[in-house]
Design a protein around this motif. Sequence first.
Motif, mmCIF file in Angstrom:
data_model
loop_
_atom_site.group_PDB
_atom_site.id
_atom_site.type_symbol
_atom_site.label_atom_id
_atom_site.label_comp_id
_atom_site.label_asym_id
_atom_site.label_seq_id
_atom_site.Cartn_x
_atom_site.Cartn_y
_atom_site.Cartn_z
ATOM 1 N N CYS A 29 0.850 -1.196 0.000
ATOM 2 C CA CYS A 29 0.000 0.000 0.000
ATOM 3 C C CYS A 29 0.883 1.242 0.000
ATOM 4 O O CYS A 29 2.079 1.157 0.220
ATOM 5 N N LYS A 30 0.241 2.366 -0.176
ATOM 6 C CA LYS A 30 0.934 3.652 -0.083
ATOM 7 C C LYS A 30 0.284 4.468 1.020
ATOM 8 O O LYS A 30 -0.935 4.535 1.113
ATOM 9 N N ALA A 31 1.119 5.077 1.854
ATOM 10 C CA ALA A 31 0.632 5.964 2.905
ATOM 11 C C ALA A 31 0.733 7.392 2.411
ATOM 12 O O ALA A 31 1.677 7.746 1.699
ATOM 13 N N ASP A 32 -0.231 8.229 2.802
ATOM 14 C CA ASP A 32 -0.152 9.639 2.422
ATOM 15 C C ASP A 32 0.693 10.397 3.439
ATOM 16 O O ASP A 32 1.230 9.809 4.388
ATOM 17 N N SER A 33 0.811 11.698 3.257
ATOM 18 C CA SER A 33 1.680 12.512 4.115
ATOM 19 C C SER A 33 1.210 12.546 5.573
ATOM 20 O O SER A 33 2.001 12.845 6.463
ATOM 21 N N LYS A 34 -0.061 12.243 5.812
ATOM 22 C CA LYS A 34 -0.585 12.230 7.182
ATOM 23 C C LYS A 34 -0.445 10.858 7.841
ATOM 24 O O LYS A 34 -0.774 10.703 9.006
ATOM 25 N N GLY A 35 0.019 9.867 7.093
ATOM 26 C CA GLY A 35 0.169 8.522 7.645
ATOM 27 C C GLY A 35 -1.057 7.657 7.447
ATOM 28 O O GLY A 35 -1.186 6.605 8.066
ATOM 29 N N ARG A 36 -1.957 8.072 6.558
ATOM 30 C CA ARG A 36 -3.144 7.269 6.264
ATOM 31 C C ARG A 36 -2.858 6.352 5.083
ATOM 32 O O ARG A 36 -2.141 6.734 4.158
ATOM 33 N N GLY A 78 3.141 3.340 23.793
ATOM 34 C CA GLY A 78 2.763 3.850 22.477
ATOM 35 C C GLY A 78 1.501 3.255 21.891
ATOM 36 O O GLY A 78 1.083 3.650 20.807
ATOM 37 N N ALA A 79 0.888 2.282 22.572
ATOM 38 C CA ALA A 79 -0.331 1.668 22.044
ATOM 39 C C ALA A 79 -1.440 2.718 21.963
ATOM 40 O O ALA A 79 -1.587 3.554 22.850
ATOM 41 N N LYS A 80 -2.195 2.663 20.861
ATOM 42 C CA LYS A 80 -3.263 3.636 20.651
ATOM 43 C C LYS A 80 -4.465 2.951 20.010
ATOM 44 O O LYS A 80 -4.299 2.006 19.232
ATOM 45 N N THR A 81 -5.650 3.446 20.310
ATOM 46 C CA THR A 81 -6.833 2.966 19.609
ATOM 47 C C THR A 81 -6.930 3.684 18.274
ATOM 48 O O THR A 81 -6.615 4.876 18.172
ATOM 49 N N VAL A 82 -7.336 2.951 17.248
ATOM 50 C CA VAL A 82 -7.505 3.512 15.910
ATOM 51 C C VAL A 82 -8.757 2.904 15.284
ATOM 52 O O VAL A 82 -9.247 1.866 15.739
ATOM 53 N N GLU A 83 -9.240 3.563 14.255
ATOM 54 C CA GLU A 83 -10.403 3.076 13.524
ATOM 55 C C GLU A 83 -10.135 3.164 12.028
ATOM 56 O O GLU A 83 -9.345 3.990 11.586
ATOM 57 N N VAL A 84 -10.804 2.310 11.291
ATOM 58 C CA VAL A 84 -10.793 2.414 9.845
ATOM 59 C C VAL A 84 -11.918 3.388 9.502
ATOM 60 O O VAL A 84 -13.058 3.197 9.937
ATOM 61 N N ASP A 85 -11.603 4.476 8.774
ATOM 62 C CA ASP A 85 -12.624 5.490 8.488
ATOM 63 C C ASP A 85 -13.607 5.004 7.417
ATOM 64 O O ASP A 85 -13.470 3.906 6.871
ATOM 65 N N THR A 86 -14.608 5.824 7.133
ATOM 66 C CA THR A 86 -15.662 5.425 6.193
ATOM 67 C C THR A 86 -15.141 5.203 4.774
ATOM 68 O O THR A 86 -15.781 4.526 3.980
ATOM 69 N N ASN A 87 -13.972 5.757 4.464
ATOM 70 C CA ASN A 87 -13.348 5.542 3.152
ATOM 71 C C ASN A 87 -12.442 4.317 3.127
ATOM 72 O O ASN A 87 -11.795 4.048 2.128
ATOM 73 N N GLY A 88 -12.349 3.605 4.264
ATOM 74 C CA GLY A 88 -11.514 2.405 4.329
ATOM 75 C C GLY A 88 -10.056 2.696 4.620
ATOM 76 O O GLY A 88 -9.193 1.861 4.384
ATOM 77 N N ARG A 89 -9.776 3.899 5.154
ATOM 78 C CA ARG A 89 -8.391 4.269 5.463
ATOM 79 C C ARG A 89 -8.122 4.122 6.953
ATOM 80 O O ARG A 89 -9.002 4.313 7.785
ATOM 81 N N LEU A 90 -6.871 3.820 7.252
ATOM 82 C CA LEU A 90 -6.413 3.743 8.637
ATOM 83 C C LEU A 90 -5.325 4.794 8.814
ATOM 84 O O LEU A 90 -4.420 4.885 7.977
ATOM 85 N N LEU A 91 -5.420 5.573 9.871
ATOM 86 C CA LEU A 91 -4.420 6.592 10.176
ATOM 87 C C LEU A 91 -3.438 6.018 11.183
ATOM 88 O O LEU A 91 -3.821 5.644 12.291
ATOM 89 N N ILE A 92 -2.171 5.942 10.783
ATOM 90 C CA ILE A 92 -1.120 5.476 11.689
ATOM 91 C C ILE A 92 -0.637 6.684 12.486
ATOM 92 O O ILE A 92 -0.221 7.684 11.887
ATOM 93 N N PRO A 93 -0.681 6.622 13.816
ATOM 94 C CA PRO A 93 -0.200 7.756 14.617
ATOM 95 C C PRO A 93 1.260 8.089 14.290
ATOM 96 O O PRO A 93 2.084 7.198 14.065
ATOM 97 N N ARG A 94 1.567 9.379 14.247
ATOM 98 C CA ARG A 94 2.887 9.871 13.844
ATOM 99 C C ARG A 94 4.016 9.244 14.647
ATOM 100 O O ARG A 94 5.043 8.857 14.094
ATOM 101 N N ASP A 95 3.854 9.134 15.990
ATOM 102 C CA ASP A 95 4.934 8.570 16.801
ATOM 103 C C ASP A 95 5.210 7.113 16.438
ATOM 104 O O ASP A 95 6.355 6.669 16.447
ATOM 105 N N LEU A 96 4.177 6.370 16.069
ATOM 106 C CA LEU A 96 4.382 4.972 15.687
ATOM 107 C C LEU A 96 4.972 4.854 14.284
ATOM 108 O O LEU A 96 5.730 3.919 14.009
#
Length: 155
Positions: free
Chosen positions: A10-17, A82-100
Amino acid sequence: MNHFIGTYECKADSKGRFMMPASIKKQLLPMLEEGFVIRRSVFQPCLELYPMKEWNIVMEKMGKLNRFKKKHNDFIRMFTAGAKTVEVDTNGRLLIPRDLINVAGISKEITVASAINIIEIWDKDKYEEVIDASSVDFADLAQEVMGNDTADLLS
């Protein structure tokens, strides 16, 4: 327990999604509402994505550790760092936290790989290095980990 299947680039965007691969997303559908926990891996330079149900199973086991033993307390702290809760958004993207992203050295190109009941998220180049380095020893490792010993047959 869920058993995920597949390895995807996959490719991540500049925000880590990144867009969750369709096949993985389909496997995750029953878990989307509960969310996920993302954390650094213990053994590899990657991230681990736990469906909330799987995370809760791990936390149940860890909850039985004696926090008055320094090794147990240190382990809990390091495991959950560093563990964090995350969700897959309505577009099917996952945001990886910057520190991780920084911890795992993830760049634009990533690999999403199934690991039985969790998903590993790797920088593509690091994933390829680990797979290439371990391929020579994989036969020996498979025999050691999965091979039947005579003692096993007698049990």
